[in-house]
Write a protein that holds these residues in place. Structure first.
Motif, PDB file in Angstrom:
ATOM      1  N   LYS A  44     -38.715  30.464  35.403  1.00  0.00           N
ATOM      2  CA  LYS A  44     -39.651  31.575  35.584  1.00  0.00           C
ATOM      3  C   LYS A  44     -40.791  31.196  36.555  1.00  0.00           C
ATOM      4  CE  LYS A  44     -39.948  34.105  31.691  1.00  0.00           C
ATOM      5  NZ  LYS A  44     -40.516  34.176  30.349  1.00  0.00           N
ATOM      6  N   THR A  45     -41.348  29.966  36.344  1.00  0.00           N
ATOM      7  CA  THR A  45     -42.490  29.551  37.178  1.00  0.00           C
ATOM      8  C   THR A  45     -42.123  29.505  38.667  1.00  0.00           C
ATOM      9  OG1 THR A  45     -42.957  28.145  35.292  1.00  0.00           O
ATOM     10  CG2 THR A  45     -44.412  27.895  37.195  1.00  0.00           C
TER      11      THR A  45
ATOM     12  N   THR B 247     -41.574  32.971  39.987  1.00  0.00           N
ATOM     13  CA  THR B 247     -42.838  33.714  40.125  1.00  0.00           C
ATOM     14  C   THR B 247     -43.583  33.246  41.385  1.00  0.00           C
ATOM     15  OG1 THR B 247     -42.916  33.649  37.740  1.00  0.00           O
ATOM     16  CG2 THR B 247     -44.897  34.459  38.818  1.00  0.00           C
ATOM     17  N   VAL B 248     -43.586  31.902  41.570  1.00  0.00           N
ATOM     18  CA  VAL B 248     -44.278  31.362  42.756  1.00  0.00           C
ATOM     19  C   VAL B 248     -43.615  31.903  44.021  1.00  0.00           C
ATOM     20  CG1 VAL B 248     -44.816  29.246  44.041  1.00  0.00           C
ATOM     21  CG2 VAL B 248     -45.008  29.259  41.541  1.00  0.00           C
TER      22      VAL B 248
ATOM     23  N   GLU C 214     -41.783  34.555  44.378  1.00  0.00           N
ATOM     24  CA  GLU C 214     -41.992  35.997  44.493  1.00  0.00           C
ATOM     25  C   GLU C 214     -43.390  36.296  45.061  1.00  0.00           C
ATOM     26  OE1 GLU C 214     -42.044  38.114  40.811  1.00  0.00           O
ATOM     27  OE2 GLU C 214     -41.919  40.062  41.800  1.00  0.00           O
ATOM     28  N   SER C 215     -44.413  35.604  44.482  1.00  0.00           N
ATOM     29  CA  SER C 215     -45.773  35.948  44.939  1.00  0.00           C
ATOM     30  C   SER C 215     -46.010  35.508  46.389  1.00  0.00           C
ATOM     31  CB  SER C 215     -46.831  35.382  43.982  1.00  0.00           C
ATOM     32  OG  SER C 215     -46.585  34.034  43.795  1.00  0.00           O
TER      33      SER C 215
ATOM     34  N   ARG D  22     -44.316  37.991  48.634  1.00  0.00           N
ATOM     35  CA  ARG D  22     -45.144  39.205  48.755  1.00  0.00           C
ATOM     36  C   ARG D  22     -46.285  38.983  49.758  1.00  0.00           C
ATOM     37  NH1 ARG D  22     -43.816  42.963  45.050  1.00  0.00           N
ATOM     38  NH2 ARG D  22     -42.935  42.194  43.102  1.00  0.00           N
TER      39      ARG D  22
ATOM     40  N   GLU E 118     -40.487  25.161  46.146  1.00  0.00           N
ATOM     41  CA  GLU E 118     -40.088  25.713  44.845  1.00  0.00           C
ATOM     42  C   GLU E 118     -38.578  25.902  44.770  1.00  0.00           C
ATOM     43  OE1 GLU E 118     -41.981  26.168  41.988  1.00  0.00           O
ATOM     44  OE2 GLU E 118     -43.328  25.002  43.265  1.00  0.00           O
TER      45      GLU E 118
END
Ligand code: ADP
Length: 452
Positions: free
Chosen positions: A242-243, A246-247, A249-250, A253, A276
């Motif tokens: 998940k971490t 999320t990294v 993905e952000s 973005r 990552e």
């Protein structure tokens, strides 16, 4: 047909056939013995009569002599070779003048007279005048028939009692055999319905059924453990992935929003996404390795030189990192192990030593002549705090200060090394002194099955 019923029917029928055959055998053996004895007695009587008749003077009464030899409830008939009756004597009117059809091949003849068996023995006789005659000695076998009828009832009685006992024991046998099977079926059904891995309790003894229960319980254990492992794998994987996701993905973005206008932001985002992604790749590989690590068939044992394996593990480290990696110990150290798995453990330990220390890293091989080789990896890093040592081999555990460091760790390396060690039959331990450094030791058995 149910197994229990099959056991009842089969054992009862089989025992009935065996017991009935034995009873019939005993009955006919006994009957034969009795008739043989009676025939022997009648023959002896007939032979004595022959002797007496031969000793007679012409004036003696032959009828009188024959009468004297006539058995009780019997008769004697002397007939000439043309079948004409010469002398007749009897002690029972049922056999008066009785002359059976005799068979020269048989020692005696049995005939039914008035509902009773009559046994006749025939002997040749040559009278003083030279004429050939036959003496037929007959006796009713009422006593024997009575004894045989008694024997029949005794045998039927014994057979009936035995069959009751056999039936009772077949019921007990059926229960003994089917009870654990019923229990097994019930437990399996409950496991299927509730999705559990319950074991069967309370099976005693050392028989095949006990073995079956053990095998079942063992299977449940394995299934349960595998299920737990899978669950853990899925939750570990989803939690730990998940971490980085999320990294990624952000940053993606951010890149989409501003990255194409701002070179610095783009560099930072791409760098983070790349690192990552690399971490994710390593994480998934390690998770997969961990999931596979206890599969016995994934270990291929062979005689290998641990010194050579250590050299092979150290070589890429020396090439990749500008560090001193040394090896100490005998030129050859042979052990029966899986070379690739042992190298995998060494890679993890060497990589940790490299990540968590700055100075030289030393691999030592010790052979004290015992059943184990000791292979250790020592560094001069900052050491591991005492409170962290019990958790070093836990999954995803990282010492607090290293969590935030950019060492690229996953917290899975040592857990994986420990699992692989187990598969090799080896012991993996850690020692560390704060400010001095850490030593990770592998106690590697030289022989499989005789190690540790
Ligand atoms: P990772 O190195 O990927 O974080 P490991 O399971 O290999 O995961 O190690 C768990 C933790 O143990 C590391 O995060 C680190 O804090 C500590 N550790 C492992 N090896 C050493 C070492 N040689 N020196 C100091 N700390 C270590």
């Amino acid at each position: 047909m149910k197994l229990k019923t099959r056991i009842h029917v089969f054992t009862t029928l089989l025992m009935f056939i065996i017991l009935a055959a034995v009873s019939i055998g005993v009955y006919f053996l006994f009957a034969d013995m009795m008739y043989d004895r009676q025939a022997e007695q009648l023959r002896a009587r007939g032979e004595e009569l022959t002797v007496s008749l031969n000793e007679l003077t012409p004036l003696d009464d032959r009828q009188q002599v024959v009468r004297a030899y006539t058995p009780p409830t019997g008769a004697i008939l002397v007939a000439d070779d043309k079948g004409k009756n010469l002398i007749l004597a009897d002690t029972d009117k049922r056999v008066r003048g009785f002359k059976p059809e005799t068979d020269p091949d048989k020692p005696y003849t049995l005939t039914k007279v008035d509902g009773t068996t009559a046994l006749t023995v025939s002997l040749p006789y040559i009278d003083p005048a030279g004429g050939v005659a036959t003496i037929h000695v007959t006796q009713l076998s009422g006593d024997i028939e009575h004894n045989l009828s008694l024997l029949r009832w005794i045998l039927i009685g014994i057979l009936s009692v035995a069959m009751i006992a056999v039936f009772a024991s077949s019921v007990a046998l059926g229960r003994i055999v089917t009870l654990p099977i019923d229990r097994l079926t019930r437990t399996m059904r409950a496991n299927r319905e509730d999705g559990t891995y319950e074991k069967i309790e309370g099976q005693n003894g050392r028989d095949e059924l006990y073995e079956m229960t053990l095998a079942y319980n063992d299977m449940m254990d394995r299934l349960g453990r595998n299920y737990e492992k899978q669950e853990r794998f899925v939750s570990d994987a989803s939690h730990e992935l998940k971490t980085p996701i999320t990294v990624i993905e952000s940053y993606a973005r951010l890149l989409k929003r501003r990255g194409f206008d701002d070179r610095a932001v783009a560099d930072e985002a791409v760098g983070a996404i790349l690192s990552e992604a690399v971490r994710m790749k390593m994480l998934t590989q390690q998770l997969l390795d961990l999931a596979r690590s206890d599969k016995a068939d994934s270990y291929k044992f062979e005689r290998a030189d641990v010194r050579v394996l250590a050299e092979e593990a150290v070589r890429p480290m020396r090439q990749t990192y500008n560090r001193e990696f040394s090896i100490e110990g005998p030129d050859h150290a042979i052990a029966e192990t899986d070379p690739e798995k042992l190298k995998q453990i060494l890679f993890i330990l060497l990589d940790n030593a490299r990540k968590y220390s700055d100075g030289p890293v030393k691999v030592t091989i010790e052979d004290s002549g015992g059943p184990q080789l000791i292979v250790s990896v020592a560094d001069h890093g900052s050491g591991i705090p005492e409170e962290a040592r019990p958790h070093l081999f836990d999954r995803f555990y990282r010492v607090g200060s290293d969590r935030n460091r950019k060492t690229g760790g996953t917290g899975l390396g040592l857990a994986l090394a420990k699992e692989i060690s187990k598969g090799l039959g080896a012991e993996l331990t850690a020692e560390s002194v704060i400010g001095v450094g850490s030593v990770f030791r592998i106690g590697l058995p030289k022989e499989q099955g005789g190690g540790n």
